[in-house]
Design an enzyme around this catalytic site. Structure first.
Site, PDB file in Angstrom:
ATOM      1  N   ASP A 198     -56.095  72.457 122.532  1.00 40.11           N
ATOM      2  CA  ASP A 198     -55.558  71.434 123.417  1.00 40.11           C
ATOM      3  C   ASP A 198     -56.259  71.602 124.762  1.00 40.11           C
ATOM      4  OD1 ASP A 198     -53.675  69.516 124.496  1.00 40.11           O
ATOM      5  OD2 ASP A 198     -52.278  70.202 122.956  1.00 40.11           O
ATOM      6  N   GLU A 237     -55.406  62.054 123.816  1.00 46.05           N
ATOM      7  CA  GLU A 237     -54.021  61.583 123.880  1.00 46.05           C
ATOM      8  C   GLU A 237     -53.989  60.538 124.984  1.00 46.05           C
ATOM      9  OE1 GLU A 237     -49.473  62.788 124.923  1.00 46.05           O
ATOM     10  OE2 GLU A 237     -51.175  63.282 126.190  1.00 46.05           O
ATOM     11  N   ASP A 279     -43.825  65.906 121.137  1.00 41.77           N
ATOM     12  CA  ASP A 279     -43.211  65.115 122.210  1.00 41.77           C
ATOM     13  C   ASP A 279     -42.198  64.102 121.691  1.00 41.77           C
ATOM     14  OD1 ASP A 279     -44.700  66.312 124.229  1.00 41.77           O
ATOM     15  OD2 ASP A 279     -46.319  64.850 124.090  1.00 41.77           O
TER      16      ASP A 279
HETATM   17  O1  TEU Z   1     -47.817  64.204 127.024  1.00 38.88           O
HETATM   18  C1  TEU Z   1     -48.004  63.095 127.803  1.00 38.88           C
HETATM   19  C2  TEU Z   1     -47.054  61.949 127.722  1.00 38.88           C
HETATM   20  O2  TEU Z   1     -47.252  60.955 128.369  1.00 38.88           O
HETATM   21  C3  TEU Z   1     -45.841  61.959 126.921  1.00 38.88           C
HETATM   22  O3  TEU Z   1     -45.912  62.039 125.601  1.00 38.88           O
HETATM   23  C4  TEU Z   1     -44.789  62.747 127.607  1.00 38.88           C
HETATM   24  O4  TEU Z   1     -44.390  63.879 126.920  1.00 38.88           O
HETATM   25  C5  TEU Z   1     -43.548  61.937 127.815  1.00 38.88           C
HETATM   26  O5  TEU Z   1     -43.719  60.657 127.410  1.00 38.88           O
HETATM   27  C6  TEU Z   1     -43.171  61.933 129.264  1.00 38.88           C
HETATM   28  O6  TEU Z   1     -42.204  60.977 129.483  1.00 38.88           O
HETATM   29  C7  TEU Z   1     -48.681  65.289 127.162  1.00 38.88           C
HETATM   30  C8  TEU Z   1     -48.216  66.427 126.307  1.00 38.88           C
HETATM   31  O7  TEU Z   1     -48.263  66.063 124.956  1.00 38.88           O
HETATM   32  C9  TEU Z   1     -46.854  66.840 126.751  1.00 38.88           C
HETATM   33  O8  TEU Z   1     -46.295  67.831 125.932  1.00 38.88           O
HETATM   34  C10 TEU Z   1     -46.979  67.333 128.168  1.00 38.88           C
HETATM   35  O9  TEU Z   1     -45.708  67.608 128.679  1.00 38.88           O
HETATM   36  C11 TEU Z   1     -47.657  66.299 129.073  1.00 38.88           C
HETATM   37  O10 TEU Z   1     -48.808  65.731 128.492  1.00 38.88           O
HETATM   38  C12 TEU Z   1     -48.112  66.937 130.346  1.00 38.88           C
HETATM   39  O11 TEU Z   1     -49.162  67.816 130.107  1.00 38.88           O
END
Ligand code: TEU
Ligand code: CA
Length: 646
Positions: A180, A339, A411
């Site tokens: 990641d 992502e 998430d």
């Molecule tokens: O996630 C980013 C993201 O926008 C979302 O999926 C988020 O978890 C959620 O919608 C916020 O409301 C990534 C990672 O996958 C997540 O685990 C992290 O917390 C985030 O970035 C920050 O690094």
């Protein structure tokens, strides 16, 4: 062609950003996109629309929208692909959330040693590549998504020697590993940020977004994804610092060339170690609108996050992605999946088409919630929507495009629970979801526990949760809601549903650790552990293995075209995967009952040979004969895959 008031809705929809933004707006307000896609509406000029909307869409909204559309001069490329074979198109990826996979040293936290212990399990499952959520040194404000040192392994996870051992063991098994990469932000404890605080006007001050102020009014109205303003005040320095996520995740300034070079060097360092690629955390947020202007309130209300239009598709995004690829990924022939929250189909194509030299794949999230819904709403997910999503998506791709296929990750609460949480259907529905995912065209990303049919957890109160997003959200909700209401909301969407440990056996500690886990399961789940399922031929786990195996042997399932069948029929999804090989076409037919009711259907002829079904009886005896005898209905959530012979 520029988009302006005299453009027609059809011009707007022909524009990649226009198309995706309009589709997103319709998703957000819960209205069918077909309304605008209709040719009569398409002839309307935008100024007519503007008049019709009146004060509901303020002038500032239109200015913002036109700027966003016109910032993108490119159009997605069409035509055939280069026909080159790439391992990642055919791979089944398996995402590991290392804290929750397996604890090897009895501290209640999963670690690298635990993953090494379970490599036989993963190889036996049949997955080709692992994606590890962050394992770098971190104070764990957001479970490793706040990195303190990119070159060091988090103590809880083990050592660099453990990491090297894991990588070698994977490669020996012919499996691959992607890491990641979290470079939209770093931890506030990262040396760069510490240097920036020590001397805000020195070289490291420009690595972040620091702004002078009085500590009262933040530099703009942007909000954090984890509640509150996106700005944190540092009284000693008299500066604000931008953080789109937690107040310990400081946004990095990609417009500053030396920062970009440091990142490329760090990526090369890992690739030199032999990792096979990266999943790039919120990579579409790295380019911010110069001057960091206020977000438009209308857009802010609509999307729930003020400011988002200023960074989710920023002016230098494509340039930085190309640079990153050229400087770091390409020399190692490494794989990348971004992502990209908020990015729709066409913008996604601009980030991934093979001739664009940006990313290999993105995660498009538009299918995770129904139109008009957000993760924290209590509602039932309708699989017909998932069907439309994939058929629409595939309908817009050219030979240069390739997509990822996923619906669970760390998430999001499990899709299985969102569709139907009646325990009667858990086994069959879990198998349907696996069949659908593993017969779909695109690169499959499974999340740990999907192979077990893991579901949402019966958490009872906020003290049981660990996720910073949930905790902040609960606090925020308490300002306007009762504790019961606030809890109900958090409970719907908390990311901790997906973060409880894997259950390896039926014992109280689940075979995960010798002590209570960092995030314990709130209840037991008899019959669903790895050990119990391994011994049960009808289990989800054994089905997952079979289905992954089927994808491995059937080239058509990995590379074949996808041809929808009876696409308009409600509660029914079917498609053929077709693949030309040495002058003949291999045809695989996949069909699904998307509902919990029986579904009448036409009898299939004897040339349909059943390959796999989530209804055990169908697999007994001579499948051809049984089908000829008549299969006039499909059972609730039935899923079958046939080979069509001729
Ligand atoms: O996630 C980013 C993201 O926008 C979302 O999926 C988020 O978890 C959620 O919608 C916020 O409301 C990534 C990672 O996958 C997540 O685990 C992290 O917390 C985030 O970035 C920050 O690094
Ligand atoms: Ca441990």
């Amino acid at each position: 062609m520029q988009i302006n008031e005299n453009s027609r809705i059809s011009d707007l929809l022909a524009h990649p950003v226009g198309h995706d933004v309009i589709r997103k707006v319709f998703l957000q307000i819960g209205k069918p996109f077909s309304w605008v896609a209709n040719p009569i509406v398409g002839r309307l000029k935008l100024k007519t629309l503007k008049l019709m909307a009146g004060s509901r869409l303020p002038e500032s909204f239109w200015t913002t929208a036109f700027e966003l559309f016109n910032s993108e001069p490119d159009r997605p490329s069409s035509g055939p692909g280069d026909g080159q074979a790439t391992w990642w198109k055919e791979a089944v990826f398996y995402q590991i959330y290392p804290r929750s996979f397996k604890d090897s040293n009895g501290d209640g936290v999963g670690d690298l040693g635990g993953i090494i212990d379970r490599l036989d399990y993963l190889e036996d499952l049949g997955v080709d590549a692992l994606w590890l959520s962050p394992i770098y040194d971190s104070p764990n404000d957001d479970n490793g998504y706040d990195i303190r040192n990119y070159h060091k392994i988090m103590e809880e996870m083990g050592t660099m020697a453990d990491f090297d051992r894991l990588l070698e063991a994977l490669h020996q098994r012919g499996m691959r590993l992607i890491m990641d990469l979290v470079v939209n932000h770093s931890s506030d404890e990262h040396e760069w940020f510490q240097q920036a605080l020590a001397d805000p006007d020195g070289p490291y001050g420009s690595y972040y977004f620091l702004r002078e102020g009085d500590g009262q009014t933040p530099p703009n109205n942007w909000v954090s994804f984890f509640s509150g303003s996106a700005w944190r005040w540092f009284p000693e320095q008299k500066r604000w610092a931008l953080h789109l996520f937690s107040e310990k995740q400081m946004d990095l300034n990609w417009d500053h060339e030396p920062l970009r070079q440091e990142i490329y060097e760090m990526v090369r360092w890992w690739l030199e170690k032999g990792v096979d690629g990266f999943r790039l955390d919120v990579i579409n947020y790295i380019s911010k609108q110069p001057g960091l202007p206020d977000g438009d309130p209308f857009v802010g209300e609509l999307m729930q996050f003020y400011g988002i239009e200023n960074y989710y598709y920023g002016p230098n995004l494509h340039r930085y992605l190309r640079e990153l690829r050229r400087e770091a990924f390409d020399p190692f022939n490494a794989f990348s999946v971004g992502e990209t929250p908020g990015i729709g189909i066409e913008m996604g194509r601009l980030m991934t088409a093979s001739d664009r030299k940006e990313l290999d794949l993105i995660f498009n999230f538009d299918h995770l919630e129904m139109p008009g819904e957000v993760r924290f709403n209590d509602y039932v997910y309708d699989l017909n929507f998932l069907k439309d999503y994939y058929f629409t998506y595939h309908g817009r791709l050219s030979g240069k495009d390739w997509i990822s296929v996923f619906w669970d990750n760390h998430d999001n609460p499990q899709m299985l629970s969102k569709i139907n949480d009646d325990p009667r259907w858990r086994n069959r529905l879990a198998k349907l979801l696996l069949t659908l995912q593993l017969s779909m065209k695109g690169t499959v990303f499974l999340y740990q526990g999907q192979e077990l049919g893991m579901v949402k957890q019966p958490f009872e109160h906020i003290e049981q949760l660990r996720d910073v997003e949930s905790i902040n959200k609960y606090e925020e909700l308490l300002r306007t809601k009762t504790p019961t209401e606030a809890w109900a909301t958090v409970m719907c969407g908390t990311r901790d549903h997906a973060r409880v440990p894997m259950r390896w056996d039926e014992s109280a500690l689940g075979g995960f650790s010798s002590v209570e886990a960092w995030l314990p399961w709130p209840a037991s789940d008899s019959g669903w552990s790895v050990r119990e399922q391994a011994a049960d031929t009808g289990s989800v786990l054994n089905f997952a293995k079979k289905m992954i195996g089927l994808r491995r042997v059937e080239t058509a399932l990995r590379l074949g075209e996808i041809v929808p069948v009876d696409a308009k029929r409600d509660n029914y999804m079917a498609y053929e995967r077709r693949y030309e090989a040495s002058g003949r076409t291999v045809r695989i037919f996949c069909e699904f009952n998307l509902s919990a009711q029986r579904l009448p259907r036409k009898t299939l002829g004897s040339m349909y040979m059943l390959l796999i079904s989530n209804i055990d009886e169908r697999m007994k005896g001579d499948p051809g004969l049984e089908l000829e005898a008549g299969l006039h209905y499909m059972e609730p959530y039935e899923a079958n895959v046939f080979r069509i012979t001729d």
